[in-house]
Design a protein around this motif. Structure first.
Motif, PDB file in Angstrom:
ATOM      1  N   ASP A 239      11.789  81.006  81.031  1.00 33.20           N
ATOM      2  CA  ASP A 239      10.808  80.755  79.978  1.00 33.20           C
ATOM      3  C   ASP A 239       9.527  81.532  80.231  1.00 33.20           C
ATOM      4  O   ASP A 239       9.040  81.602  81.354  1.00 33.20           O
ATOM      5  CB  ASP A 239      10.481  79.258  79.928  1.00 33.20           C
ATOM      6  CG  ASP A 239      11.608  78.480  79.271  1.00 33.20           C
ATOM      7  OD1 ASP A 239      12.632  79.112  78.923  1.00 33.20           O
ATOM      8  OD2 ASP A 239      11.467  77.252  79.113  1.00 33.20           O
TER       9      ASP A 239
ATOM     10  N   LYS B 244       9.288  76.894  72.518  1.00 22.48           N
ATOM     11  CA  LYS B 244       9.344  75.496  72.952  1.00 22.48           C
ATOM     12  C   LYS B 244       7.917  74.958  73.016  1.00 22.48           C
ATOM     13  O   LYS B 244       7.063  75.550  73.655  1.00 22.48           O
ATOM     14  CB  LYS B 244       9.977  75.403  74.336  1.00 22.48           C
ATOM     15  CG  LYS B 244      11.461  75.722  74.359  1.00 22.48           C
ATOM     16  CD  LYS B 244      12.050  75.232  75.686  1.00 22.48           C
ATOM     17  CE  LYS B 244      13.087  76.203  76.181  1.00 22.48           C
ATOM     18  NZ  LYS B 244      13.356  75.991  77.611  1.00 22.48           N
TER      19      LYS B 244
ATOM     20  N   SER C 188       5.344  71.541  73.582  1.00 21.48           N
ATOM     21  CA  SER C 188       5.139  70.127  73.907  1.00 21.48           C
ATOM     22  C   SER C 188       3.659  69.814  73.791  1.00 21.48           C
ATOM     23  O   SER C 188       2.848  70.713  73.603  1.00 21.48           O
ATOM     24  CB  SER C 188       5.669  69.828  75.318  1.00 21.48           C
ATOM     25  OG  SER C 188       4.930  70.568  76.262  1.00 21.48           O
TER      26      SER C 188
END
Lengths: 274, 604, 293
Positions: free
Chosen positions: B20, B63, B65
């Motif tokens: 990532d 991604k 969060s």
């Protein structure tokens, strides 16, 4: 401003297969007299359309010639022809393109117009006119296709050379006092060479198609000389329901063209700064 | 005050084949109703990604969060229909390059009406009326005619006004402005900032302002959040930050900037180059470049430490080094003294016209310009785009030939392009150039050593092969490259390192003068400071003269002995830098100066 | 420009005319008179040009009929073929491009694979394969001749047009896909998405619309190849159009016929090129402005 990075050549499985196809074809073309089971011509009409056998692994064609041998010998003009086309088009196109991009102005415009003019002639028409004047055969076909390809090679190279020429480092070389020849051969040409090779590789495949097309329509190579284009254009066999030679030759053309196109694209992917 | 926007623990990463790739690492941010907040950072700090995530404009594979709350509700919980409604009516975004951000194939009217009809369900006729009104509000005259025009018929500043008009028309309460003035000329930049300020007051807009320019941020916004490597390192009220930054990075960022009011003896240099968020995961991102780093700094990522009054800082040594940081801030120093030395460039009465296709009269790019440059001196040439400053440089280099006037460089008369290889080589020893874009100014196939050696081979045949090689390495070390960088390909070097190589190449021929054409404009401020310091050192040691072409007055103030202000091809004002910039005579100079954001904090 | 084209097209009439035959001196004299070969080059050229302008290209040597009437017979077939092929190119190419541009992943990969394959397969191979599959094996569509009028003509030209179209449509699909992707990733599309403009509007007004000019450029570049392909396809399906005439003329050394066809082809190529340029200017506001100035 994104960071430019020159990508390394990544072949992948497909790329290696393409290289294998090309190498096989080249070996077969060179070694045809030793590899081929029969001569490609001079068969007897009595042996027309024989099914595959030990002496004729792919059977015989309408003239009683061995199909496999014709395929093998046919690789010679099918590879040599496009090679000569690409070399001729590059030899003429690249210097014109460099001069055009470097000098700019009136010269550039004049060259551009002249190329537009040639571009208006479809390949078949150039070939037709040439055949009318000098007669049919591989040389006329090669010259015709080369003429048709000059505008492509020149335009693509010019665009790339111009883009490179306008980059600051070329100007910096001039300000440093480097001679035009030094800038051209030490800096400009090496930086666009991968692009040129990539385009030439792709053009090779298209030249193969165009040359075969001329043979197919009957203004290229003269039968009964072995050639894939002639084999695909064998209307008598098609009419009589015997497709072996037609399909085999078509398969050879598609495989070689596919291989060259793929290799050219792989080269091209890395040639531009991303 | 109530929070309009509240971002907490926002972390964004993009999956790639090598794991990532972290872009944003735990950002907290708050914008109160009616306030203006600036998110400040250099390229790659994650500030734009943070702004885009507010509208959920991230690639699908990203991604995410953490949470983004707008008026108390999470934008990640919205359905597709709610998200469309939210984008149409609640938050509007203005992008950096207006010319690229408006569809060039549709009219300005189409652009505005599309937005109005989508957001407010207006009938076509009333949408046209509303679009006309909006253009009036943002200061575009003849609005009715201009609705029919295409983006290419608008200037960059006008297009940015159109973007702002669309934002106002949507009825949004929060405006995300992502570097809205970076692509514009200084005077236009000031106008657009003034417009944004006015609209804030008039419509009660809240603004989140994304910028790399900390002076612009402190002079226009209430709060500043400084981002580094994907995290906010300091969050303060503007006035507090200007008075006393508490994070070493904020302090250095302010200290490395050039100022319009006065020059610094030496700019603060931040060693090295910014790192990305992935490399900074779980530790203090700034440790490697921090001149205050200590053992305590290696113990994981610093927590946010609340500061007296308001705001926080992420630095374990913040309290110990508070006083040292203040010393990093800009302190006015002596002005550069006038240079008394032999003249290396003398140009008189230069004129250059360009024929524009279709236009009846040619455009005058350079109109009766004269200049002198002395040994060891820096002459700043200032102007906005189209002022003729770049053409002037090309005339001096002999890349273009002048229509009138004479140029004498290092005692030799220059007349247009070089006519022989020998003349071209001789000119190479007189005048050199460094360009703006560090990414195209080096041959991608040449290492720094071979590039410099090639030039030495041209001008210093006497050195021999080994001599040239060692001279090249010595020169590259002098501009600050290490051994590994000397033999790396340009693609492996950062922008600042490439610009150092370009400077070394220019110096290799030992020229009398170098033209620096916006040579530091493409660099991040911390790198810009390094290069400006380097240029000053090199001038000191070699006595080379600089012709420093720039749009940035504060950089000129830092580096130039004298300055020449150009507009539309002519010189409007000329003189010692200090007198021109503190006591301008020409109206245009005054106007330019007024447009420069002040580092002294909010004007109000 | 046309002047240069025509000079080239005139070729070397005497050599072409006599070819490998050994004619009697009377025949030579007669031919020379008929084709003005005893006149200086420029006069010949002028005579031919003025005749051609009136639609009189002289008599064909092989067919012994006026060239113009031969052309009148053959042209409708070739024109119908080219129009049908172009329609297929645009329809197939654009659909594939839109599918590949909008759906990353499998659809994109399938279009990429299919288009590389289609580009590698020569027109004449396609033509022969279609003949074998549809004509010989399935027997559903005619594969020889051009048919007569209306539906019959249409069904006869269906396979030839498809063979002609497939390679070009693959190229169009590829260029279209990357042009649309470039637009999708462009800042102005980001602006529209950020403003909450519905995605079908964004695609139609901003992505699709903006990618048309480069697509038009590809179509223009393909015109000479399309015309060359027509000759090949006419031969493969025995259609009796202009291409068939051209080949017959070349093989027989029938220079008035070849000259006339060469002129016709060049005029068609140039005219189509100009039409595409005009269309391009209409599509792109920046182009039309540059044209006016």
């Amino acid at each position: 401003m994104s960071k430019p990075r020159r990508r390394a050549l990544r072949l992948g499985v497909a790329g290696w297969i393409a290289i294998a196809v090309v190498v096989t074809a080249v070996v077969v073309a060179i070694a045809a007299p030793w590899l081929a089971p029969q001569l490609p011509t001079g068969g007897s009409i009595l042996e027309q359309f024989e099914p595959p056998s030990v002496t004729h692994p792919l059977g015989t064609d309408v003239d009683g010639n061995d199909i496999l041998s014709r395929l093998m010998y046919g690789a010679r003009p099918s590879l040599l022809g496009p090679l000569l086309v690409v070399v001729l088009a590059l030899l003429i196109g690249v210097p014109i393109a460099l001069a055009s991009a470097w000098r700019g102005g009136v010269i550039d415009t004049a060259i551009g117009r002249a190329l537009d003019l040639i571009f208006a002639f479809p390949t078949v028409l150039i070939a037709a006119l040439l055949v009318l004047v000098v007669g049919r055969g591989l040389p006329a076909a090669i010259v015709a296709i080369s003429i048709a390809y000059i505008p492509y090679t020149t335009r693509l190279t010019r665009t790339m050379a111009l883009r490179e020429r306008n980059k600051a480092y070329i100007l910096a070389c001039e300000v440093q006092g480097l001679s035009t020849a030094a800038i051209m051969f030490r800096h400009l040409l090496p930086n666009i060479s991968r692009f040129i090779i990539a385009q030439a590789t792709i053009a090779f495949g298209f030249a193969l198609i165009d040359l075969a097309a001329l043979s197919f329509i009957g203004i290229g190579i003269i039968p009964p000389a072995p050639d894939w284009g002639i084999m695909v254009g064998d209307t008598t066999s098609i009419a009589q329901g015997n497709y072996t030679g037609v399909i085999a030759a078509a398969g050879c053309i598609v495989a070689i063209v596919g291989a060259f196109t793929l290799l050219g694209n792989r080269l091209d992917e890395g040639s531009e700064l991303k | 005050m109530t929070a309009l926007l509240e971002i907490s623990g926002l972390t964004i990463s993009i999956p790639s084949s090598s794991g990532d790739h972290l872009l944003v690492d735990g950002v907290d941010l708050r914008v109160d109703t009616g306030s203006s907040v600036a998110l400040v950072g250099e390229s790659g700090s994650g500030k734009s990604v943070t702004a885009r995530s507010i509208l959920r404009l991230l690639p699908d594979r990203a991604k995410v969060s953490g949470d983004v709350l707008f008026e108390g509700s999470s934008i990640f919980a919205m359905s597709n229909a709610e998200l469309m409604r939210f984008r149409q009516t609640k938050v509007a975004m203005v992008f950096q390059d207006p010319r690229a951000s408006i569809n060039p194939m549709r009219t300005i009217g189409d652009f505005l009406i599309d937005g109005l009809r989508a957001g407010r369900d207006l009938a076509r006729a009333s949408a046209v009326e509303e679009a006309t009104r909006l253009l009036g509000i943002v200061g575009v005259s003849r609005a009715e005619d201009r609705l029919q025009q295409y983006p290419h018929e608008f200037s960059g500043g006008m297009l940015q006004r159109v973007m702002i008009a669309s934002a106002v028309g949507s009825g949004a309460t929060l405006l995300l402005a992502d570097e809205p003035t970076t692509a514009l000329d200084v005077s236009i930049q000031a106008e657009v900032m003034a417009l944004l300020g006015g609209l804030r007051d008039e419509f009660g807009l809240s603004v989140l302002f994304i910028t790399h320019d900390i002076d612009l941020a402190t002079s226009h916004c209430d709060r500043i959040d400084v981002m580094y490597a994907g995290a906010v390192v300091e969050s303060r009220a503007s006035s507090d930050l200007v008075a006393a930054p508490r994070h070493p990075y904020s302090a250095a960022l302010m200290g490395c900037r050039t100022h319009i009011e006065s020059r610094s003896a030496r700019l603060v240099a931040i060693d090295g180059a910014p790192i990305n968020a992935s490399a900074a995961r779980g530790r203090c991102a700034f440790e490697d470049r921090c001149s205050f780093a200590a053992a305590a700094c290696s113990d994981g990522r610093p927590d946010a430490m609340s500061l007296a009054g308001d705001g926080y800082v992420r630095c374990v040594r913040a309290d110990e080094i508070a006083n040292d940081l203040v010393r990093l801030l800009h302190r006015p120093s002596d002005e550069l003294a006038a240079v008394v030395a032999p003249i290396v460039i003398a140009a008189t009465g230069l004129r250059k016209e360009f024929k524009v296709r279709g236009a009846a009269t040619p455009t005058v790019a350079v109109d009766d310009v004269s200049l002198t440059l002395r040994r060891g001196e820096t002459l700043g040439i200032v102007g906005e785009s189209g002022s003729g400053k770049t053409t002037l440089g090309r005339l001096l280099l002999g890349i273009e030939s002048a229509d009138a006037g004479t140029i004498v460089v290092d005692g030799a008369l220059r007349d247009g392009r070089a006519r022989s290889a020998a003349e071209r080589r001789k000119r190479g020893r007189q005048l050199q150039i460094v360009f703006q874009d560090p990414y195209t100014s080096l041959d991608p196939r040449q290492t720094p050593v071979s590039a410099v050696t090639e030039i030495l081979a041209l001008h210093r045949a006497d050195l021999g092969r080994d001599g040239r090689l060692s001279s090249a390495v010595r020169l590259l070390r002098e501009v600050g490259l290490d051994d590994r960088q000397c033999s790396a390909l340009p693609a492996e070097l950062s922008g600042g390192q490439r610009q150092r190589v370009a400077i070394a190449k220019a110096l290799a021929a030992d020229p009398a003068a170098i033209i620096l054409d916006e040579a530091v404009s493409g660099l991040d401020v911390s790198i810009q400071a390094q290069v400006l310091n380097l240029l000053a050192d090199l001038q000191e040691s070699t006595g080379v003269a600089y012709l420093f072409i720039s749009h940035d007055l504060s950089v000129i103030r830092q580096i130039a002995h004298r300055v020449m202000v150009m507009r539309d091809g002519s010189v409007v004002e000329e003189g010692a830098t200090v007198s021109v910039l503190t006591d301008p005579v020409a109206d245009y100079t005054k106007q330019l100066l007024a447009a420069v954001p002040s580092a002294a904090g909010p004007a109000a | 420009m046309i002047f240069g084209v025509l000079t080239l097209a005139s070729g070397d009439p005497l050599a072409a005319l006599l070819g490998n035959r050994t004619p009697s001196p009377e025949r030579v004299a007669q031919l020379q008179a008929q084709y003005h070969l005893n006149e200086p080059f420029l006069v010949q050229y002028w005579l031919w040009l003025t005749d051609a302008f009136r639609g009189d290209f002289g008599d064909s040597i092989v067919y012994q009929t006026p060239v113009s009437s031969l052309l009148r017979q053959a042209a409708p077939i070739s024109i119908a073929l080219i129009l049908m092929a172009e329609a297929m190119i645009v329809a197939i190419g654009l659909c594939a491009a839109v599918v590949a541009a909008r759906h990353r992943g499998a659809p994109d990969a399938i279009v990429a694979l299919a288009s590389s394959l289609a580009i590698s397969i020569p027109i004449f191979v396609f033509a022969v394969l279609l003949t074998i599959i549809f004509g010989k094996t399935l027997g559903v569509l005619p594969t020889v001749g051009a048919g007569t009028g209306g539906w019959d003509r249409f069904s006869h030209l269906l396979l030839p047009a498809f063979a002609l179209a497939i390679g070009s449509s693959a190229l169009l699909a590829r260029v279209g896909r990357s042009a649309m992707r470039e637009e999708i990733d462009s800042p102005h599309v980001a602006t529209e998405v950020a403003r909450g403009i519905p995605s079908h509007h964004v695609f139609r007004r901003h992505v699709f619309r903006n990618s048309l000019p480069p697509l038009l450029a590809v179509i223009a570049l393909q015109i000479p190849a399309l015309i060359a392909g027509t000759v090949v396809v006419e031969r493969a399906f025995n259609l009796g159009g202009i291409g068939t005439l051209l080949l017959a003329g070349v093989n027989a050394g029938d220079f008035p016929l070849v000259q006339a066809i060469a002129l016709l082809i060049v005029i068609v190529t140039v005219t189509l090129g100009v039409l595409v340029d005009i269309l391009h200017a209409m599509l792109d506001p920046r182009m039309s402005l540059a044209g006016n100035q």
